[in-house]
Design a protein around this motif. Structure first.
Motif, short mmCIF file in Angstrom:
data_model
loop_
_atom_site.label_atom_id
_atom_site.label_comp_id
_atom_site.label_asym_id
_atom_site.label_seq_id
_atom_site.Cartn_x
_atom_site.Cartn_y
_atom_site.Cartn_z
N ASP A 30 56.48 15.32 47.30
CA ASP A 30 56.87 16.71 47.09
C ASP A 30 56.47 17.18 45.68
OD1 ASP A 30 58.05 17.12 49.60
OD2 ASP A 30 59.93 16.21 48.93
N TYR A 31 56.64 16.30 44.69
CA TYR A 31 56.26 16.66 43.33
C TYR A 31 54.77 16.94 43.24
CZ TYR A 31 54.77 16.11 38.53
OH TYR A 31 54.15 16.31 37.33
N LEU A 32 53.96 16.07 43.81
CA LEU A 32 52.51 16.25 43.75
C LEU A 32 52.09 17.53 44.47
CD1 LEU A 32 51.33 12.57 44.35
CD2 LEU A 32 51.51 13.80 42.18
N ARG A 33 52.75 17.85 45.56
CA ARG A 33 52.44 19.08 46.27
C ARG A 33 52.90 20.31 45.48
NH1 ARG A 33 54.23 18.04 52.48
NH2 ARG A 33 53.31 20.13 52.73
N ALA A 34 54.01 20.17 44.76
CA ALA A 34 54.47 21.27 43.92
C ALA A 34 53.48 21.54 42.79
CB ALA A 34 55.86 20.96 43.35
N VAL A 35 52.97 20.48 42.16
CA VAL A 35 51.99 20.65 41.08
C VAL A 35 50.74 21.36 41.62
CG1 VAL A 35 50.39 19.41 39.57
CG2 VAL A 35 52.80 18.76 39.66
N ALA A 36 50.32 21.00 42.83
CA ALA A 36 49.14 21.62 43.42
C ALA A 36 49.35 23.11 43.70
CB ALA A 36 48.76 20.90 44.71
N ASP A 37 50.60 23.53 43.80
CA ASP A 37 50.93 24.94 44.08
C ASP A 37 51.43 25.65 42.83
OD1 ASP A 37 51.33 27.22 45.65
OD2 ASP A 37 53.40 26.67 46.13
N SER A 38 51.08 25.14 41.65
CA SER A 38 51.61 25.68 40.39
C SER A 38 50.52 26.39 39.58
CB SER A 38 52.21 24.55 39.54
OG SER A 38 53.28 23.92 40.21
N PHE A 39 50.98 27.15 38.58
CA PHE A 39 50.05 27.83 37.67
C PHE A 39 50.66 27.84 36.28
CE2 PHE A 39 47.68 31.24 35.66
CZ PHE A 39 46.39 31.05 36.16
N LEU A 40 49.79 27.66 35.27
CA LEU A 40 50.20 27.61 33.86
C LEU A 40 49.52 28.71 33.07
CD1 LEU A 40 51.33 26.16 31.24
CD2 LEU A 40 49.20 24.84 31.26
N ILE A 41 50.30 29.44 32.29
CA ILE A 41 49.77 30.33 31.26
C ILE A 41 50.02 29.66 29.92
CG2 ILE A 41 49.97 32.56 30.10
CD1 ILE A 41 50.83 33.79 32.74
N SER A 42 48.95 29.24 29.27
CA SER A 42 49.02 28.66 27.93
C SER A 42 48.85 29.79 26.93
CB SER A 42 47.92 27.61 27.76
OG SER A 42 47.78 27.25 26.41
N ALA A 43 49.93 30.12 26.23
CA ALA A 43 49.98 31.32 25.39
C ALA A 43 49.92 30.95 23.92
CB ALA A 43 51.26 32.11 25.69
N ASP A 44 48.80 31.26 23.28
CA ASP A 44 48.61 30.97 21.87
C ASP A 44 47.72 32.08 21.31
OD1 ASP A 44 48.67 29.74 19.43
OD2 ASP A 44 47.60 27.93 20.04
N ASP A 45 48.13 32.69 20.22
CA ASP A 45 47.46 33.90 19.75
C ASP A 45 45.97 33.72 19.54
OD1 ASP A 45 49.46 35.87 19.76
OD2 ASP A 45 50.35 35.07 17.93
N ALA A 46 45.24 34.83 19.68
CA ALA A 46 43.78 34.84 19.61
C ALA A 46 43.32 35.58 18.35
CB ALA A 46 43.21 35.50 20.86
N HIS A 47 42.02 35.48 18.05
CA HIS A 47 41.44 36.14 16.89
C HIS A 47 41.00 37.56 17.27
CE1 HIS A 47 41.39 32.41 14.61
NE2 HIS A 47 40.86 31.82 15.65
#
Length: 428
Positions: free
Chosen positions: A296-313
């Protein structure tokens, strides 16, 4: 309170990483989030709100989804640390003439000369003797008044200062704390004792840093800009926290996660950094606490999305040539999607399309940041996290000027637009 006024209050309350996490923790507690201990069993109900603190300088909060354990995670990651100066042990350095300066070590990559001639003070944490040698009593410490300065050498002694001025981190960048101190040895310990009202003999160690005491402020003809220290990356921490709290009451099959790491500025290779397995452990325990299996964990990771938020130039008005020829992210133009052909960022066409769609839903513009091909760029949280967890995701950030200066500049519009995009993401 509007988002910009609240951001200024958040920045002023968060002079260093430990205080940033404490400020986030307090706001989570006020909104009904309960603390979980990695060393204890977890009981998680659908829709319940929880958080985990790692080493006092990283914090992870989530609203449990109402879907099955194999339903995925919507994650926003940012970091609590900023470049600056850490106080060394046995820091007191008496000088000829009676002045006392403190021995420091540079943390990360600050723009050194921006720290000169500013009202500075100390903040961080202190370890006191506890009930067990393995469990010291940890206290946060902050001296609220300006107390130190790093004085510049007068131009009369260095006529070429405006033509380039190489700086020694060990000689030029040491802050002065006193002019006449007959017993400088133990001065830091005495200051800690007085600030925390504890016996000096109870003090075992400390993690203390310098910070600029000047408050955050809006500037510009229409107050359209924000000037503050630590915008990188506390502005993204604030945006993620605001969006999570804004959407916490709305049901979702997905588990919404805010992951605030430490030590991004030094490579993330600590137990509280993005290079550690801490987020993977937390996500896995969320699934198992909800009755799920490893599959279930592996299937949850496959259905996940990450926003990596770090300021830009953002495009600098005095240095346009430093930017990529065809991608000019400007202050006031909305959040930036960050792209790198050599995988310094995790963004690809798939994940960029996701973030652009979220901006469309939020009715805010978005931009692209790409490095000038002759300039090597840095990395951030996204690609480091994917070495631990194979997540789909995008690297992004609000454009700012003077990144890693003691005071950076951002657009107030970009911050509210970023919050709107994050809220759209947590509404999925």
């Amino acid at each position: 309170m509007n988002h910009i006024t609240d951001l200024c209050a958040f920045l002023d309350a968060s002079p260093v990483n430990f205080w940033a996490v404490e400020t986030v923790r307090q706001r989570l507690e006020e909104q009904g989030f309960s603390r979980l201990d990695m060393g204890q069993a977890w009981d998680i109900e659908p829709g319940s709100r929880h958080y985990v603190v790692q080493n006092g300088s990283a914090i992870f909060a989530f609203v449990a989804g109402s879907g099955s354990p194999r339903k995925g995670f919507n994650i926003i990651a940012a970091h609590s640390d900023s470049p600056g100066f850490r106080i060394k042990p046995r820091a007191e350095m008496p000088c000829e003439g009676g002045a006392v300066k403190l021995n420091t070590e540079v943390y990360g990559g600050p723009i050194l000369y921006t720290w000169f001639d500013r009202p500075l003070s100390l903040a961080g944490r202190v370890a006191l003797r506890g009930s067990s040698p393995l469990r010291p009593d940890i206290r946060l410490m902050r001296v609220d008044r300006p107390m130190l300065t790093i004085p510049h050498l007068a131009i009369h002694f260095n006529r070429a200062v405006n033509e380039g001025n190489p700086l020694s981190k060990q000689k030029d960048m040491l802050p002065v704390i006193a002019l006449d101190c007959p017993k400088p040895k133990g001065l830091v310990r005495m200051l800690i004792s007085e600030t925390l009202d504890v016996d000096p003999d109870a003090i075992l160690d400390y993690d203390l840093s310098l910070y600029d005491t000047t408050p955050a402020a809006t500037i510009g003809l229409e107050n359209e800009m924000l000037s503050s220290g630590r915008l990188d990356d506390l502005s993204m921490v604030h945006a993620a926290l605001t969006a999570l709290l804004d959407k916490a009451d709305e049901p979702s099959d997905y588990t919404r996660v805010m992951a605030i790491f430490d030590n991004e500025e030094t490579g993330s290779g600590t137990k509280q950094g993005a290079g550690s397995p801490i987020l993977e452990h937390i996500l896995r325990r969320i699934v198992t606490a909800a009755g799920g299996t490893d599959d279930d964990y592996l299937r949850a990771v496959a259905d996940s999305f990450l926003i990596s938020a770090d300021d830009a130039h953002g495009l600098h008005p005095n240095y346009v040539e430093k930017q990529d020829p065809t991608n000019h992210p400007v202050l006031g133009g909305g959040p930036c999607i960050k792209v790198n052909a050599n995988c310094k960022y995790m963004t690809d066409a798939d994940s960029a399309a996701v973030f652009r769609s979220l901006c469309d839903i939020a009715d805010v513009p978005c931009q692209y940041f790409v490095n000038h091909s002759d300039v090597a760029g840095g990395s951030t949280l996204g690609n480091i996290l994917t070495s631990q967890i194979p997540l789909r995701g995008v690297d992004m950030g609000a454009p700012i000027w003077a990144m890693h200066s003691v005071r950076e500049t951002a657009s107030t519009f970009d911050h509210t637009a970023t919050i709107a995009a994050f809220s759209a993401f947590f509404a999925q």
